[in-house]
Design an enzyme around this catalytic site. Structure first.
Site, mmCIF file in Angstrom:
data_model
loop_
_atom_site.group_PDB
_atom_site.id
_atom_site.type_symbol
_atom_site.label_atom_id
_atom_site.label_comp_id
_atom_site.label_asym_id
_atom_site.label_seq_id
_atom_site.Cartn_x
_atom_site.Cartn_y
_atom_site.Cartn_z
ATOM 1 N N HIS A 161 0.831 -1.211 0.000
ATOM 2 C CA HIS A 161 0.000 0.000 0.000
ATOM 3 C C HIS A 161 0.865 1.260 0.000
ATOM 4 O O HIS A 161 0.617 2.214 -0.737
ATOM 5 C CB HIS A 161 -0.911 -0.026 1.234
ATOM 6 C CG HIS A 161 -2.225 0.652 1.025
ATOM 7 N ND1 HIS A 161 -3.152 0.781 2.008
ATOM 8 C CD2 HIS A 161 -2.766 1.247 -0.061
ATOM 9 C CE1 HIS A 161 -4.216 1.424 1.541
ATOM 10 N NE2 HIS A 161 -3.998 1.715 0.291
ATOM 11 N N MET A 206 -5.116 -2.466 3.567
ATOM 12 C CA MET A 206 -5.990 -3.318 4.385
ATOM 13 C C MET A 206 -5.256 -4.610 4.733
ATOM 14 O O MET A 206 -4.605 -5.208 3.906
ATOM 15 C CB MET A 206 -7.245 -3.630 3.574
ATOM 16 C CG MET A 206 -8.258 -4.421 4.345
ATOM 17 S SD MET A 206 -9.608 -4.915 3.292
ATOM 18 C CE MET A 206 -10.264 -3.353 2.801
ATOM 19 N N PHE A 220 -5.796 3.766 11.538
ATOM 20 C CA PHE A 220 -6.290 2.974 10.410
ATOM 21 C C PHE A 220 -5.578 3.418 9.145
ATOM 22 O O PHE A 220 -5.352 4.609 8.909
ATOM 23 C CB PHE A 220 -7.794 3.174 10.194
ATOM 24 C CG PHE A 220 -8.660 2.522 11.220
ATOM 25 C CD1 PHE A 220 -8.490 1.186 11.551
ATOM 26 C CD2 PHE A 220 -9.667 3.241 11.834
ATOM 27 C CE1 PHE A 220 -9.307 0.588 12.485
ATOM 28 C CE2 PHE A 220 -10.492 2.644 12.775
ATOM 29 C CZ PHE A 220 -10.308 1.318 13.105
ATOM 30 N N GLU A 221 -5.354 2.431 8.320
ATOM 31 C CA GLU A 221 -4.671 2.619 7.051
ATOM 32 C C GLU A 221 -5.348 3.628 6.125
ATOM 33 O O GLU A 221 -4.701 4.250 5.295
ATOM 34 C CB GLU A 221 -4.710 1.241 6.389
ATOM 35 C CG GLU A 221 -3.710 0.970 5.394
ATOM 36 C CD GLU A 221 -3.780 -0.524 5.078
ATOM 37 O OE1 GLU A 221 -4.012 -1.333 5.997
ATOM 38 O OE2 GLU A 221 -3.621 -0.846 3.917
ATOM 39 N N GLY A 222 -6.657 3.792 6.273
ATOM 40 C CA GLY A 222 -7.374 4.758 5.445
ATOM 41 C C GLY A 222 -6.927 6.189 5.700
ATOM 42 O O GLY A 222 -7.277 7.093 4.943
#
Lengths: 325, 270
Positions: free
Chosen positions: A129, B1, B67-69
């Site tokens: 990511h 995620m 959180f990765e978001g």
């Protein structure tokens, strides 16, 4: 990855600048229809998608590209959800670059993604990511790569085209370099922007600001178009500048059945329906889904009608609740 | 995620008696207890998220969840669990929202104490696979991939929560998606990963750690009713169990009640 295999992954700096110089970056009205915007995407182009998983997916623009029967796109995104399945199944793309690809954890591993990749009809090029983020950032910065400290030692790095390790000239440490990603086109869905493309984003911005800066062309779809005066009252809220934007399309519920922060949450029942339709026979299920929701509708409003008013109201009720106590 | 396989892939617990809690609830409670007040934890959805909130609501009110978001320090609402780390539900009452790239760079900069995720397949050295079952060039199953899993495992001290099954605990993973200690010894640091590494693996049978020198997995505690033989039988490699291995306290009524309130639809705790 040997050098010869990774050549051509990044664009020449002077080519990149030349492409930017050739664009009309003036403060001008860029409003058009989905169909007109679809003409700005050439077959075979590299396309980056804004949003992440089931959030602010540029679904309406993808819907228009699928209906225009575009083909051969290389499509990148931070994380791919159901739109990735539809890219494969429609023939829009057989090459996806992303860090994670499935509908969502609660729906399990995507059957369509599995069917296409396991039969080698399509490629899922996997990066971490952070690597996706830094590839876009390098593209946005106008440099050919970014150094980073993950992916090394894993299997992911061996299969990532263009990733290289180097010894840091200052510390002697081993670092990973990931190549800049400057997509031909970025598709980004936003809550509001003006006719010139000044976009104000609410909530999570994901990788969208870097993607807009990295791309050679940006198509914005927006829940609503607001006046330039309104933008100028709160310029601190403008996250994507007009000078990067080439097209503006107003599309209410433009991420449906995914969410748009503060306006609507994912359409969960419809997401369940999609999972059911593609569970047993992914090829047929995805084809049926495309027929019913992408090819047959006469316009975007008809698409939303087919998803259903009850679903739309439910998604909106849940979505707008984010600002309530 | 970060990834974990779905409910559909779970098999029956090797525990004979019917316990008053599900295997997932046991995982949630046991991993929550490993989190310390004041820590910053980078959590995936599913059990990691539930465990982090449980810790917040019990012994670690000062726990900061990332959180990765791009979410820093939210209070996720009971009954409104997010489907991934990237939807607006993740941002409830957060302190700050940033881009995905920024929150991952905080991990690289060293602002995260614990990375916490699920796992599909793990090996003796804590390497995790969420990319391919079988040969990567001709996979039997293409899994969803790393998401931020590789970044988290490369850059933070890790807690992994997963079901303890022989097919998931293998001698060597089919593919290293997220690095543990690679080949053991100093191989992780030698590969360019000087920081972080596996700390604990929490399963429905026990809690595992890693030998300081060899970096091989070893049992540090068993859950109530689990014998050393049972945990060995469910592991695909030689898993040492110390003679004086402690037994964990079973989940309390309070812990279970909080978990059930958080996930009333049993999305993650069925």
């Amino acid at each position: 990855m040997p050098r010869e295999e990774s050549e051509g992954v990044t664009q020449s700096y002077l080519d990149l600048r030349q492409k930017t110089r050739e664009r009309d970056r003036s403060l001008r009205d860029k409003v058009m229809s989905l169909e007109e915007a679809a003409k700005l995407v050439d077959n075979g182009a590299s396309v980056a998608l804004g949003g992440c998983t089931a959030s602010r997916t540029p679904m309406a623009m993808l819907w228009a590209l699928i209906r225009a029967r575009k083909t051969g796109l290389t499509v990148s995104r931070s994380i791919m959800s159901t739109e990735g399945d539809l890219l494969y199944a429609s023939g829009l793309s057989t090459h996806i670059q992303t860090s994670w690809f499935s509908q969502g954890i609660v729906w399990g591993v995507s059957k369509v993604m599995r069917a296409y990749t396991e039969s080698k009809r399509a490629t899922f090029e996997e990066w971490s990511h952070m690597a996706m983020g830094l590839r876009y950032r390098a593209g946005a910065m106008g440099v050919p790569f970014m150094p980073m400290r993950s992916m090394m030692g894993s299997g992911v790095v061996d299969r990532a085209p263009g990733a290289k390790t180097m010894e840091c000239p200052f510390t002697g440490e081993q670092l990973l370099l990931v190549p800049a990603l400057n997509p031909d086109v970025a598709l980004i869905h936003v809550q509001r922007c003006d006719a010139y493309g000044n976009a104000q984003l609410d909530g999570l911005t994901f990788m969208d600001i870097d993607i807009a800066m990295a791309a050679n062309k940006v198509i914005l779809t927006t829940e609503r178009i607001v006046s330039n005066d309104q933008i100028r009252r709160h310029p601190d809220q403008t996250k994507i500048g007009f000078f990067t934007v080439d097209a503006v399309v107003e599309v209410p519920f433009g991420s449906a059945p995914h969410e748009c922060y503060g306006l609507y949450e994912p359409f969960y029942s419809h997401m369940d329906l999609y999972a059911q339709m593609t569970a047993k026979d992914p090829d047929k299920g995805a084809a049926d889904y495309l027929e019913r929701f992408h090819y047959e509708p006469k316009d975007w409003a008809d698409y939303l009608s087919r998803i259903g008013m009850a679903e739309l109201l439910d998604a909106q009720r849940r979505g707008s609740g984010i600002y309530d106590d | 995620m970060t990834t974990e396989l779905t409910r559909a892939t779970l098999t029956e617990s090797p525990l004979k008696a019917v316990p008053a809690y599900t295997a997932s609830e046991l995982l949630g409670v046991m991993s929550a207890r490993l989190l310390k007040d004041g820590q910053t934890v980078f959590a995936g959805v599913g059990i990691p998220l539930l465990a982090a909130i449980l810790a917040q609501k019990t012994h670690a009110p000062g726990l900061t969840i990332l959180f990765e978001g791009g979410v820093i320090g939210p209070f996720v609402e009971a009954g409104k669990l997010p489907p991934s780390t990237n939807e607006q539900r993740c941002t409830r009452r957060a302190n700050m929202l940033v881009s995905i790239t920024e929150v991952l760079l905080m991990l690289q900069r060293g602002y995260v104490d614990v990375g916490f995720m699920g796992g599909a397949q793990i090996d003796r050295y804590g390497n995790l696979n969420s990319s391919f079952i079988g040969d990567a060039d001709n996979p039997k199953i293409r899994l969803p991939g790393t998401g931020g899993g590789n970044d988290i495992a490369s850059l933070a001290d890790m807690i992994v929560a997963m079901k303890h099954e022989k097919r998931r605990f293998v001698e060597k993973v089919d593919f290293i998606t997220s690095p543990g200690f690679l080949e053991g010894g100093t191989s992780r640091a030698d590969a360019g990963l000087p920081a972080g590494g596996m700390f604990r693996v929490v399963t429905d049978l026990g809690i595992m750690g890693f030998d300081e020198a060899t970096k091989a997995m070893t049992v540090v505690a068993l859950h109530p009713g689990v014998t050393p033989q049972a945990i060995k039988d469910n592991t695909g490699f030689e898993l040492p169990v110390p003679a004086d291995v402690p037994v964990t306290e079973p989940p309390s009524d309070v812990e279970l009640a909080i978990l059930r309130e958080l996930d009333p639809q049993r999305l993650y705790t069925a």
